[in-house]
Design an enzyme around this catalytic site. Structure first.
Site, PDB file in Angstrom:
ATOM      1  N   LYS A 182       0.875  -1.170   0.000  1.00 43.41           N
ATOM      2  CA  LYS A 182       0.000   0.000   0.000  1.00 43.41           C
ATOM      3  C   LYS A 182       0.913   1.219   0.000  1.00 43.41           C
ATOM      4  O   LYS A 182       1.385   1.661   1.032  1.00 43.41           O
ATOM      5  CB  LYS A 182      -0.902   0.004   1.238  1.00 43.41           C
ATOM      6  N   GLY A 235       6.273   5.344   8.671  1.00 41.53           N
ATOM      7  CA  GLY A 235       5.400   6.510   8.684  1.00 41.53           C
ATOM      8  C   GLY A 235       5.324   7.131  10.064  1.00 41.53           C
ATOM      9  O   GLY A 235       6.265   7.020  10.870  1.00 41.53           O
ATOM     10  N   SER A 236       4.201   7.743  10.359  1.00 40.33           N
ATOM     11  CA  SER A 236       4.058   8.487  11.606  1.00 40.33           C
ATOM     12  C   SER A 236       3.862   7.555  12.793  1.00 40.33           C
ATOM     13  O   SER A 236       3.346   6.436  12.658  1.00 40.33           O
ATOM     14  CB  SER A 236       2.871   9.443  11.510  1.00 40.33           C
ATOM     15  N   GLU A 255       8.932   1.575  11.422  1.00 38.18           N
ATOM     16  CA  GLU A 255       9.959   2.610  11.284  1.00 38.18           C
ATOM     17  C   GLU A 255       9.246   3.953  11.376  1.00 38.18           C
ATOM     18  O   GLU A 255       8.581   4.374  10.433  1.00 38.18           O
ATOM     19  CB  GLU A 255      10.693   2.467   9.949  1.00 38.18           C
ATOM     20  N   LEU A 256       9.397   4.614  12.522  1.00 38.25           N
ATOM     21  CA  LEU A 256       8.573   5.782  12.827  1.00 38.25           C
ATOM     22  C   LEU A 256       9.416   7.057  12.898  1.00 38.25           C
ATOM     23  O   LEU A 256      10.522   7.102  12.385  1.00 38.25           O
ATOM     24  CB  LEU A 256       7.808   5.522  14.135  1.00 38.25           C
ATOM     25  N   CYS A 289      12.811  11.174   8.504  1.00 41.95           N
ATOM     26  CA  CYS A 289      12.617  10.906   9.934  1.00 41.95           C
ATOM     27  C   CYS A 289      13.903  11.041  10.738  1.00 41.95           C
ATOM     28  O   CYS A 289      13.856  11.167  11.960  1.00 41.95           O
ATOM     29  CB  CYS A 289      11.984   9.532  10.147  1.00 41.95           C
ATOM     30  N   GLU A 383       8.333  16.028  16.243  1.00 42.37           N
ATOM     31  CA  GLU A 383       9.017  15.849  14.964  1.00 42.37           C
ATOM     32  C   GLU A 383       8.524  16.913  13.997  1.00 42.37           C
ATOM     33  O   GLU A 383       7.348  16.928  13.633  1.00 42.37           O
ATOM     34  CB  GLU A 383       8.742  14.452  14.395  1.00 42.37           C
TER      35      GLU A 383
END
Length: 481
Positions: A182, A235-236, A255-256, A289, A383
């Site tokens: 996605k 993503g977030s 993975e944020l 990030c 962030e």
């Protein structure tokens, strides 16, 4: 075969595009707001079909494909991508607003990811266990095998729409899994071009499937499908931890975000630090990030650093990302730039000093430097994901370690010093998944372990490490007689 001559794409399931009676979304060039393509959004039925197809293909095709065939497909895909590198770079610039020089760098890294995965496909080993180490284990043999988990659900962000997709797709193929991807709805077009390369390289239909559309509509039915065995998300934090919650007992990699600290000691090389932080703070308009966000400078060199750094920031060329000379382009949307500008204004209202930048035109926010900030300001503690760098002074090593660790995030950090003892002490003390010495936090190579601690995620990426997290270990014991 998917037609890539146009930029209007549907989901791709078992090698076929799905359009028809579905909602369409425009793909917008962030620089000039031109429509560069459209996607036809998947329905929940499409999502279920994609996972069912991936499961069937895993059971009947992929689980039986030998390692050398998987390696050859990945190698051929790398060769095709290298041949078409300029086409992909231009697409990245159009859909993401990334300066063309940065887009070319992303394509080069993507080629490398494919080659690492190709090599890794032929380097999957188990082990022999000395069974007689246990009482009663005499005349027995124990071995382990590494086996693919099955269907991998991959959900990717807008900021590196080729390389971060490949950090999930290539390892999955390398170990023998199938994938349902996605991609970010803002930058989905490069994923279809990538699919075409895999198809040309000989990847069977049903191994790599793409569902197009908004995450809030598709993510839950995707990751809760019983055939999905592994979920990998970049993503977030808000979305990532929600995914972790609803995925329940599935294997998950997250993975944020982060607010990466970069520490410059008086023993460091000032010129190297300035150049590094310029790159680390403003690459892709700060939308990474591990972007250099919190800069701690020892008080004896603070004024010198701030002066030199500000001069370099003000010299950055901002403009059309397709122009070769452009060093920084737009943020992904005007809304994102407005949000970032509001954080700057809020910090100033709370007593911070705007050193340079801060102005906005559409989606372009000037590269910004802020000083005299407080730890509780959003530009420091949250962030920013924008071209905003906050500069703070410190006096002692102990003090700056406390500042660096006073956050819920922990992805990457940078430390600048020529004192090797200090470098190792600080690297050991900083609570992040990775620490660079005399390099900025944003630096990443595609074969290193990459992942955070605290609220910055769980699990690791980097081709070898992603492969490990996409496999299970099976024990086989043999009793001799």
């Amino acid at each position: 075969m998917i037609d890539v001559n146009g930029h209007n794409f549907g989901s791709i399931i078992n090698g076929e595009e799905r359009k028809g009676e579905r909602k369409n979304l425009d793909v917008i060039n962030p620089y000039n707001n031109e429509v560069i393509g459209k996607i036809s959004c998947a329905t929940k039925e499409d999502v279920h079909d994609a996972v069912d197809t991936a499961h069937y293909t895993f059971k009947n095709t992929m689980s039986r494909m030998p390692a050398h065939e998987r390696a050859n497909i990945l190698r051929k895909t790398a060769e095709l991508l290298e041949e078409q590198s300029e086409k992909f770079a231009r697409m990245l610039t159009l859909e993401a607003g990334k300066p063309i020089r940065e887009s070319r760098g992303e394509v080069e890294r993507a080629v490398q990811v494919l080659r690492f995965a190709s090599e890794g496909a032929k380097s999957i080993y188990g082990e022999q266990i000395p069974m007689d180490s246990a009482v009663g284990g005499e005349n027995q043999i124990g071995i382990t095998k590494r086996i693919p988990v099955g269907v991998v659900a991959a959900i990717t962000p807008f900021n590196f729409p080729l390389n971060l997709v490949l950090h999930k797709v290539a390892p999955a193929i390398a170990v023998g899994n199938t994938i349902v991807l996605k991609p970010a709805e803002k930058t989905p077009l490069s994923s279809v071009l990538l699919y075409q390369l895999f198809e040309e390289a000989g990847l069977p239909y049903g191994v790599f499937n793409i569902v197009m559309g908004a995450g809030e509509e598709l993510v839950e039915p995707l990751i809760t499908h019983p055939y999905v065995k592994k979920v990998t998300f970049t993503g977030s934090g808000v979305v990532g931890w929600k995914i972790n919650e609803i995925a329940k007992r599935k294997k998950v990699t997250l993975e944020l975000g982060s607010n990466a600290p970069n520490i410059i000691f008086e023993a460091g090389d000032l010129d190297i630090a300035v150049r590094s932080i310029i790159m680390g703070g403003y690459t892709y308009a700060g939308q990474a990030c591990v972007s250099a966000q919190r800069i701690y400078v020892q008080e004896s060199i603070y004024d010198s650093f701030l002066e030199e750094f500000t001069t370099e920031v003000e010299a950055l060329k901002i403009g059309d990302p397709l122009e070769e000379s452009t060093e920084m382009g737009p943020m992904i949307t005007e809304e994102a730039a407005i949000r970032a500008q509001s954080w700057i204004e809020e910090a100033i209202d709370q007593g911070a000093t705007l050193v340079t930048g801060g102005k906005r035109k559409g989606a372009i926010l000037e590269p910004t430097v802020i000083a005299n900030v407080l730890p509780e300001m959003k530009v420091v503690c949250a962030e920013v994901f924008a071209p905003i760098v906050s500069i703070m002074s410190f006096s002692t090593e102990k003090e700056v370690i406390e500042h660096a660790n006073a956050t819920d995030f922990g992805l990457h950090a940078g430390v600048f010093t020529s004192d090797i003892n200090q470098a190792i002490r600080v690297a050991d003390a900083i609570e992040t998944g990775g620490v660079w010495i005399n390099e900025v936090s944003v630096r990443r190579y595609d074969h290193i372990p990459y992942g955070g601690v605290k609220n910055s995620g769980i699990g690791k990426e980097g081709v070898k490490y992603a492969m490990e997290e996409m496999m299970d270990t099976k024990f086989i014991g043999i009793k001799l007689y």
